[in-house]
Write a protein that holds these residues in place. Structure first.
Motif, PDB file in Angstrom:
ATOM      1  N   HIS A  91       0.824  -1.208   0.000  1.00  0.00           N
ATOM      2  CA  HIS A  91       0.000   0.000   0.000  1.00  0.00           C
ATOM      3  C   HIS A  91       0.863   1.265   0.000  1.00  0.00           C
ATOM      4  N   MET A  92       1.922   1.247   0.784  1.00  0.00           N
ATOM      5  CA  MET A  92       2.788   2.435   0.817  1.00  0.00           C
ATOM      6  C   MET A  92       3.439   2.672  -0.549  1.00  0.00           C
ATOM      7  N   ARG A  93       3.733   1.589  -1.261  1.00  0.00           N
ATOM      8  CA  ARG A  93       4.427   1.718  -2.546  1.00  0.00           C
ATOM      9  C   ARG A  93       3.481   1.909  -3.719  1.00  0.00           C
ATOM     10  N   ASN A  94       2.216   1.453  -3.569  1.00  0.00           N
ATOM     11  CA  ASN A  94       1.325   1.424  -4.730  1.00  0.00           C
ATOM     12  C   ASN A  94       0.029   2.187  -4.556  1.00  0.00           C
ATOM     13  N   GLY A  95      -0.364   2.439  -3.319  1.00  0.00           N
ATOM     14  CA  GLY A  95      -1.535   3.282  -3.123  1.00  0.00           C
ATOM     15  C   GLY A  95      -1.169   4.687  -3.569  1.00  0.00           C
ATOM     16  N   ARG A  96      -2.168   5.483  -3.897  1.00  0.00           N
ATOM     17  CA  ARG A  96      -1.836   6.816  -4.403  1.00  0.00           C
ATOM     18  C   ARG A  96      -1.140   7.667  -3.346  1.00  0.00           C
ATOM     19  N   HIS A  97      -0.196   8.469  -3.799  1.00  0.00           N
ATOM     20  CA  HIS A  97       0.488   9.444  -2.947  1.00  0.00           C
ATOM     21  C   HIS A  97      -0.092  10.831  -3.174  1.00  0.00           C
ATOM     22  N   GLY A  98       0.130  11.696  -2.209  1.00  0.00           N
ATOM     23  CA  GLY A  98      -0.407  13.046  -2.359  1.00  0.00           C
ATOM     24  C   GLY A  98       0.590  14.137  -1.980  1.00  0.00           C
ATOM     25  N   ARG A  99       0.123  15.410  -2.184  1.00  0.00           N
ATOM     26  CA  ARG A  99       0.938  16.634  -1.972  1.00  0.00           C
ATOM     27  C   ARG A  99       2.111  16.647  -2.968  1.00  0.00           C
ATOM     28  N   ASP A 100       3.309  17.083  -2.496  1.00  0.00           N
ATOM     29  CA  ASP A 100       4.499  17.108  -3.351  1.00  0.00           C
ATOM     30  C   ASP A 100       4.414  18.171  -4.436  1.00  0.00           C
ATOM     31  N   GLN A 101       4.232  19.409  -4.010  1.00  0.00           N
ATOM     32  CA  GLN A 101       4.272  20.529  -4.950  1.00  0.00           C
ATOM     33  C   GLN A 101       5.352  21.510  -4.503  1.00  0.00           C
ATOM     34  N   ILE A 102       6.038  22.080  -5.506  1.00  0.00           N
ATOM     35  CA  ILE A 102       6.984  23.167  -5.237  1.00  0.00           C
ATOM     36  C   ILE A 102       6.345  24.438  -5.781  1.00  0.00           C
ATOM     37  N   HIS A 103       6.295  25.469  -4.963  1.00  0.00           N
ATOM     38  CA  HIS A 103       5.747  26.753  -5.415  1.00  0.00           C
ATOM     39  C   HIS A 103       6.837  27.824  -5.362  1.00  0.00           C
ATOM     40  N   TYR A 104       7.038  28.500  -6.508  1.00  0.00           N
ATOM     41  CA  TYR A 104       7.844  29.715  -6.519  1.00  0.00           C
ATOM     42  C   TYR A 104       6.826  30.837  -6.479  1.00  0.00           C
ATOM     43  N   VAL A 105       6.636  31.396  -5.314  1.00  0.00           N
ATOM     44  CA  VAL A 105       5.466  32.233  -5.120  1.00  0.00           C
ATOM     45  C   VAL A 105       5.859  33.603  -4.582  1.00  0.00           C
ATOM     46  N   GLU A 106       5.138  34.614  -5.056  1.00  0.00           N
ATOM     47  CA  GLU A 106       5.418  35.985  -4.630  1.00  0.00           C
ATOM     48  C   GLU A 106       4.123  36.656  -4.223  1.00  0.00           C
ATOM     49  N   MET A 107       4.217  37.508  -3.230  1.00  0.00           N
ATOM     50  CA  MET A 107       3.056  38.304  -2.840  1.00  0.00           C
ATOM     51  C   MET A 107       3.451  39.787  -2.857  1.00  0.00           C
ATOM     52  N   ALA A 108       2.589  40.596  -3.461  1.00  0.00           N
ATOM     53  CA  ALA A 108       2.802  42.048  -3.465  1.00  0.00           C
ATOM     54  C   ALA A 108       1.911  42.665  -2.393  1.00  0.00           C
ATOM     55  N   LEU A 109       2.502  43.546  -1.588  1.00  0.00           N
ATOM     56  CA  LEU A 109       1.723  44.188  -0.512  1.00  0.00           C
ATOM     57  C   LEU A 109       2.058  45.674  -0.427  1.00  0.00           C
ATOM     58  N   LYS A 110       1.137  46.394   0.209  1.00  0.00           N
ATOM     59  CA  LYS A 110       1.475  47.751   0.640  1.00  0.00           C
ATOM     60  C   LYS A 110       2.211  47.635   1.974  1.00  0.00           C
ATOM     61  N   LYS A 111       2.908  48.693   2.349  1.00  0.00           N
ATOM     62  CA  LYS A 111       3.625  48.684   3.624  1.00  0.00           C
ATOM     63  C   LYS A 111       2.678  48.469   4.794  1.00  0.00           C
ATOM     64  N   ASP A 112       1.444  48.919   4.645  1.00  0.00           N
ATOM     65  CA  ASP A 112       0.485  48.767   5.752  1.00  0.00           C
ATOM     66  C   ASP A 112      -0.094  47.354   5.823  1.00  0.00           C
ATOM     67  N   GLY A 113       0.366  46.476   4.933  1.00  0.00           N
ATOM     68  CA  GLY A 113      -0.068  45.080   5.006  1.00  0.00           C
ATOM     69  C   GLY A 113      -1.199  44.727   4.053  1.00  0.00           C
ATOM     70  N   THR A 114      -1.691  45.681   3.290  1.00  0.00           N
ATOM     71  CA  THR A 114      -2.746  45.358   2.331  1.00  0.00           C
ATOM     72  C   THR A 114      -2.173  44.459   1.227  1.00  0.00           C
ATOM     73  N   MET A 115      -2.812  43.310   1.050  1.00  0.00           N
ATOM     74  CA  MET A 115      -2.342  42.384   0.021  1.00  0.00           C
ATOM     75  C   MET A 115      -2.850  42.840  -1.339  1.00  0.00           C
ATOM     76  N   LEU A 116      -1.927  42.857  -2.320  1.00  0.00           N
ATOM     77  CA  LEU A 116      -2.311  43.381  -3.641  1.00  0.00           C
ATOM     78  C   LEU A 116      -2.386  42.294  -4.706  1.00  0.00           C
ATOM     79  N   GLY A 117      -1.506  41.350  -4.625  1.00  0.00           N
ATOM     80  CA  GLY A 117      -1.525  40.334  -5.686  1.00  0.00           C
ATOM     81  C   GLY A 117      -0.601  39.172  -5.382  1.00  0.00           C
ATOM     82  N   ILE A 118      -0.810  38.075  -6.089  1.00  0.00           N
ATOM     83  CA  ILE A 118       0.031  36.887  -5.955  1.00  0.00           C
ATOM     84  C   ILE A 118       0.439  36.414  -7.340  1.00  0.00           C
ATOM     85  N   ARG A 119       1.715  36.059  -7.472  1.00  0.00           N
ATOM     86  CA  ARG A 119       2.209  35.390  -8.685  1.00  0.00           C
ATOM     87  C   ARG A 119       2.788  34.053  -8.252  1.00  0.00           C
TER      88      ARG A 119
END
Lengths: 792, 293
Positions: free
Chosen positions: A283-311
């Motif tokens: 089961h460990m070798r043949n049952g489906r596996h999950g997760r395993d993602q790499i994200h190169y992720v960026e968040m743009a914010l104002k200095k006051d903490g307002t979130m503006l966007g995500i890439r």
């Protein structure tokens, strides 16, 4: 919206299933043994990636008790390829029940032995000689993308087997102009669900009847039936799939597997029942596996903490990837989570590697998204020197904005995020915790307070995949009992109880007299599998609809006999009576007798009997994207706020969870007891994912954590003090006001515990980007941080 | 999880077991509780042709105090050691070590002799046995012999016990009344084998000098170690924080931990140092409390 929810809906009714499970009288596939059953074992690949030059089965065939041995090529000559992939796969590849020319992961089945018992079958697989031409293992998804990398599927022409792109206009400008940009590489690691019962199948072709019965530990019996019909070219009407008691799925049993489709073929070939129960290592070798993602992720914010966007750029390791599952899109569509962010872009790539095939796992894709997003929010809070709760409160979607259309078109049904976060802070004593933290640090105790807010899209609805509807057929039997036939099976969710609660509430038939039949394709109406927490979002509403149809019919019969309008009638205490004149009444049993035996007394045009089918369709799904790529493929959006408190031992790297406080909202609860226990189990699974569990491969592509010695699950002693509360914001898109309840719990611990550990180690300036948080990794984080100048 | 075929033999006495072992030699394995052997057989990593079941032999199941020693029959179960009033009073760190093995189901069936002969590099009994110089009584065709704990473990999962010998008794010399013993184990989750562990038995005199000390540890290599160098460093000394830190350094010098899912070699060295220092401090604290009382 008015939710007509009457008892016993909403009550902590004792589960109908409990007694047989705790007294050991449940019946699982492994408990079944029809006369004449033969047993199989699989010869499995001993390497990650190789061409099969030859397989010598002569010696195995000569072993005592061996009835047959088949190689992948033997099988491929007689069955159709499996239906794999979706429209989203760039170039679909062919898959047969056994590997044919190549093996693509360690443990892939490539031949099968059929013998009188499993021991003899295991003896014989040792005698099968496989000659491999070794090929390079493809383990690192980022290297797999490079030109010249060995190809997992030559016919696909690339290891990039899936691409998804979404972008709002002007996203790059948002980042150019932003006051603050947080940029990180964060990875969610590979885990698996570990249901207590591994996979188990028993196929029985009956020659005399020319029928096939398949018992399977599946969460998806109707889909399996269709697939069996297709692969062995046998009429679907002659196939019956039965899922008896199933010991947990958590997503891994909603998929159809290679071995599962082979057994019906073998049974038809050999004319005998064929059984296979998976071992834990398999089961460990043949049952489906999950997760395993790499994200190169960026968040743009104002200095006051307002979130503006995500890439975001997502690199998802799909393993041997004969199929590309829903995980990538589920992550890509929900990276803005619970925040008001209307600028977003994502490029998501699904990468084939020589690892076990990726698939469904509690929180599929959405867990990766919420974990990585919450990591980013914490890192932003620390950099901006804003309290992590304050930063979240500043950016949450406000309660009055629901139903809320997020940037990718998802329609969030309802929510009170501010309330949930504030209540969690109050329950956990957040301000006091911060004071204590300062005091403890003076004593050399590294206490951390972690915050997370996770949202779980539930009841996924995809074209040709998961429907978006469910059904229940309800019959009030002549005896006065009721039988409900559910389109979805259960693997521990308690449907037998909750469906009965709903039907009892609608029809007045006592809860104890209601039997729920499920997991058998013969009597039950068609429906998709139990997953994506969709039971409470589509199945329970379908029981409600069936109950309503039945109630209307019963009242119609009573109305004619009592000469009172149906809307003025009420059902209670085994009687139907006029609300204003209770003495005008008719016994429910009399109505039943009329429906079956005195049909001349039925209202005009009413059909005889008491049997109805209720369907419920998620009304808020957009199956196809609009011109900007926006769509909504989930129908409800439960969420949870979490505050986790940990102590980190900076000499050993050990983490102790001091307390875990969470406020959860899954709308109205049909049975709060079941929701609570779902949450507790789900939270523990999340704690396992965050701290202990990891499927680790070596550079040759061998899975080195394939037993519970190496893949450690948390046990009772690891359960922290748990504070669990609910707030109720009903889902306006279902008649019960319920949202999915199965997965949100698991999403909380990874971001909350990473947040807490990072907070505990803030004097060192530690940043958590990799999990699980093993003591080894924690100590490394401290040492690395000490080697570089601290930053706040 | 389907073992290869084997023959199950159930001798009624040690002598009969000895005879069977002599007869079948390398083809035979002794079943002493089966908590490690049976899983290995199910994985077909162990394929004995004969399984000689000795775990119910009553004359191998006892705990008694004799002439300043605690003697445990090799088939005494972990749970019996954990719950023994005698051991809890006289050698509490042994009861603690037993209580941290596996889960209740494992402790109900597993035996001390089985656990020691299994010789897992991170087994729980070995550090205790090494710290107080336990002796292992073995019987074979040539008769009886005593193997000191420090000479018993030869490699991972390997001991100096002959293929035709049976471990029958573990002899723990009772530590001096004024000394105290502590077993500390670092584990990923409850019931796992140790990442590292340390057992320390020591006494302090009225000047705060460590008058006697014995140390055993696991996780620092392929076999559990008696930390002779650290014992020598501390014996006869007043244990200052600096000296303790030095002990922590010293234990790492010869350590060559096995890298596995429980941690890298580098990590285990640091963890061993931390656990050892804590075990020493706690044993000293308890010994001091005993002396004063």
């Amino acid at each position: 919206m008015d939710f007509p929810i009457n008892p016993p809906i909403g009550e902590r009714v004792r589960r109908k299933e409990t007694e047989r499970f705790v007294s050991g009288t449940g019946r699982y596939v492994d408990d079944l043994l029809p006369a004449g059953t033969l047993h199989v074992s699989f010869v499995r690949s001993s390497c990650a990636h190789a061409r099969i030059k030859s397989i010598d089965v002569t010696a195995a065939r000569a072993m005592p008790g061996v009835r047959a041995v088949y190689t992948g090529a033997d099988i491929a000559a007689h069955v159709k390829p499996l239906r794999v992939g979706g429209s989203s796969v760039l170039r679909p590849v062919k898959l047969y029940p056994l590997a044919v020319d190549k093996v693509r992961y360690f443990g892939e089945p490539l031949a099968v032995v059929v013998a009188d018992n499993r021991y003899l079958a295991e003896d014989a697989i040792d005698m099968v000689a496989v000659d491999y031409e070794m090929l390079p293992a493809v383990v690192d998804p980022e290297k797999a993308m490079e030109p010249g990398a060995a190809l997992v599927h030559e016919e696909a022409g690339s290891n990039i087997v899936y691409k998804f792109h979404f972008a709002t206009d002007g996203i790059d400008k948002v980042f150019q102009d932003a006051e603050v940009v947080i940029k990180e590489r964060i990875r969610s690691h590979r885990i698996t669900a570990c249901p207590i019962e591994p996979r188990a199948y028993l196929a029985h072709y009956n020659k005399d009847e020319d029928t096939l019965t398949m018992w399977s530990a599946t969460a998806n019996p109707h889909s399996l039936r269709g697939r069996i019909a297709e692969i062995i070219d046998f009429p679907e009407g002659k196939i019956r799939v039965i899922a008896p008691d199933v010991g947990g799925s958590f997503g891994v049993k909603i998929q159809t597997y290679q071995e599962e489709l082979l057994l019906p073929y073998l049974s038809r070939e050999l004319g005998r029942p064929i059984k296979w129960c998976e071992t834990r290592i398999e089961h460990m070798r043949n049952g489906r596996h999950g997760r395993d993602q790499i994200h190169y992720v960026e968040m743009a914010l104002k200095k006051d903490g307002t979130m503006l966007g995500i890439r975001d750029k997502i690199i998802a390791d799909m393993g041997s990837t004969y199929t590309v599952d829903h995980s990538i899109q589920a992550a890509a569509l929900y990276m803005t989570g619970v925040y008001q962010i209307q600028n977003y872009s994502v490029d998501a790539l699904g990468i084939a590697t020589t690892k076990t095939t990726h698939g469904s796992l509690r929180g599929i894709g959405k867990a990766d998204a919420s974990y990585i997003l919450e990591r980013l929010v914490d890192i932003a809070a620390r950099q901006l020197k804003i309290d992590p709760i304050e930063l979240r409160l500043k950016n949450f979607i406000p309660a009055e904005a629901f139903p809320y259309r997020n940037v990718t078109g998802a329609l969030y049904d309802s929510g009170q995020y501010h309330l949930a976060m504030r209540r969690t802070a109050e329950m956990a004593g957040y301000d006091r915790l911060r004071q204590e933290q300062i005091e403890l640090r003076k004593q050399g105790i590294y206490r951390g307070i972690g915050v997370a807010f996770v949202m779980e899209p539930t009841s996924s609805s995809r074209i040709h995949a998961t429907g978006g509807y469910a059904s229940c057929r309800l019959r009030i039997d002549p005896s006065g009992a009721a039988t409900v036939f559910s389109s979805m099976g259960e693997q521990g969710q308690g449907h037998e109880t909750t469906i009965a609660q709903i039907v009892a509430s609608q029809t007045g038939i006592p809860f104890d007299k209601i039997t729920v039949i499920h997991g058998d394709t013969l009597p039950t109406p068609y429906g998709f599998g139990t997953g994506s927490s969709r039971s409470s979002v589509v199945l329970m509403p379908s029981a409600w609809v069936a109950g309503k149809l039945m109630r209307d019919k019963m009242l119609g019969i009573a109305a004619r006999q009592l000469k009172v309008l149906p809307e003025n009638l009420q059902i209670d205490g085994g009687k139907v009576f006029a609300k204003d004149h209770p003495e005008q009444s008719i016994a429910v049993m009399e109505i039943i007798r009329t429906a079956y035996g005195a049909i001349h007394l039925l209202p005009e045009n009413m059909e005889p009997g008491l049997e109805v089918t209720g369907y419920f369709i998620n009304p808020n799904i957009d199956y196809t994207p609009d011109d900007k790529g926006r769509m909504n493929t989930f129908s409800s959006y439960p969420y949870a706020a979490v505050i986790a408190v940990v102590d980190v031992d900076i000499e050993t790297g050990m983490i102790k969870i001091v307390r875990y406080s969470t406020v959860h909202d899954c709308g109205n609860m049909i049975n709060p007891q079941i929701v609570d226990t779902q949450q507790q189990g789900s939270i523990m699974q999340g704690i396992g994912a965050a701290l202990y569990e990891e499927l680790r491969y070596d550079e040759d592509g061998q899975l080195i954590s394939s037993s519970f010695m190496d893949y450690r699950l948390p046990c009772a002693e690891e359960v922290p003090e748990l504070q669990l509360e609910h707030i109720i914001t009903p889902n306006p898109f279902t008649p019960l006001g319920a949202k999915g309840a199965g997965e949100t719990g698991m999403l909380g611990p990874p971001p909350a515990l990473c947040s807490a550990v990072e907070d505990a180690l803030s004097p060192f300036g530690v940043k958590v980007r990799e999990t699980p948080l093993t003591p080894d990794r924690v100590l490394n984080l401290i040492e690395k941080a000490q080697a570089t100048p601290a930053h706040g | 999880m389907y073992p290869a075929s084997f023959e199950y033999l159930k001798p009624q006495s040690i002598e009969e077991a000895m005879a069977l072992l002599t007869e079948h030699g390398e083809d035979a394995k002794l079943l002493a509780g089966g908590q490690s052997l049976v899983p290995m057989m199910k994985l077909r990593m162990a394929r004995p042709k004969y399984l000689i079941d000795i775990h119910r032999l009553a004359d191998l199941n006892y705990i008694r105090e004799e002439a300043g020693q605690i003697r445990c029959g090799a088939m005494t179960r972990h749970i019996e050691i954990e719950e023994s009033v005698l051991i809890r009073a006289q050698l509490p760190m042994l009861a603690v070590a037993a209580s941290e093995i596996g889960d209740v189901q494992v402790r109900n069936r597993g035996t001390i002799g089985g656990g020691l002969v299994e010789a897992d590099p991170c087994g729980d009994y070995a550090p205790v046995a090494l710290a107080i110089n336990a002796q292992f009584k073995c019987v074979g065709p040539k008769g009886e012999r005593l193997i000191p704990a420090a000479e018993f473990f030869s490699f991972a999962y390997t001991t100096t016990l002959g293929a035709d010998e049976i471990l029958t008794e573990i002899i723990f010399p009772l530590p001096a009344q004024d000394s105290a013993g502590v077993y500390l184990k670092l584990e990923r989750v409850a019931g796992d084998f140790a990442i590292v562990s340390a057992a320390v038995q020591c006494a302090v005199d009225k000047n705060g000098v460590c008058s006697a000390i014995g140390i055993g540890s696991a996780g620092g290599g392929t076999v559990p170690q008696k930390a002779l160098a650290v014992e020598a460093l501390l014996r006869g000394q007043k244990i200052s924080p600096e000296l303790l830190a030095k002990a922590g350094e010293l234990i790492q010098v010869d350590a060559e931990p096995i890298e596995d899912m429980r941690g890298s070699a580098a990590y285990k060295k640091k963890a061993l140092s931390a656990i050892l220092r804590r075990a020493i401090s706690e044993a000293l604290r308890q010994a001091e409390a005993k002396r004063v009382s």
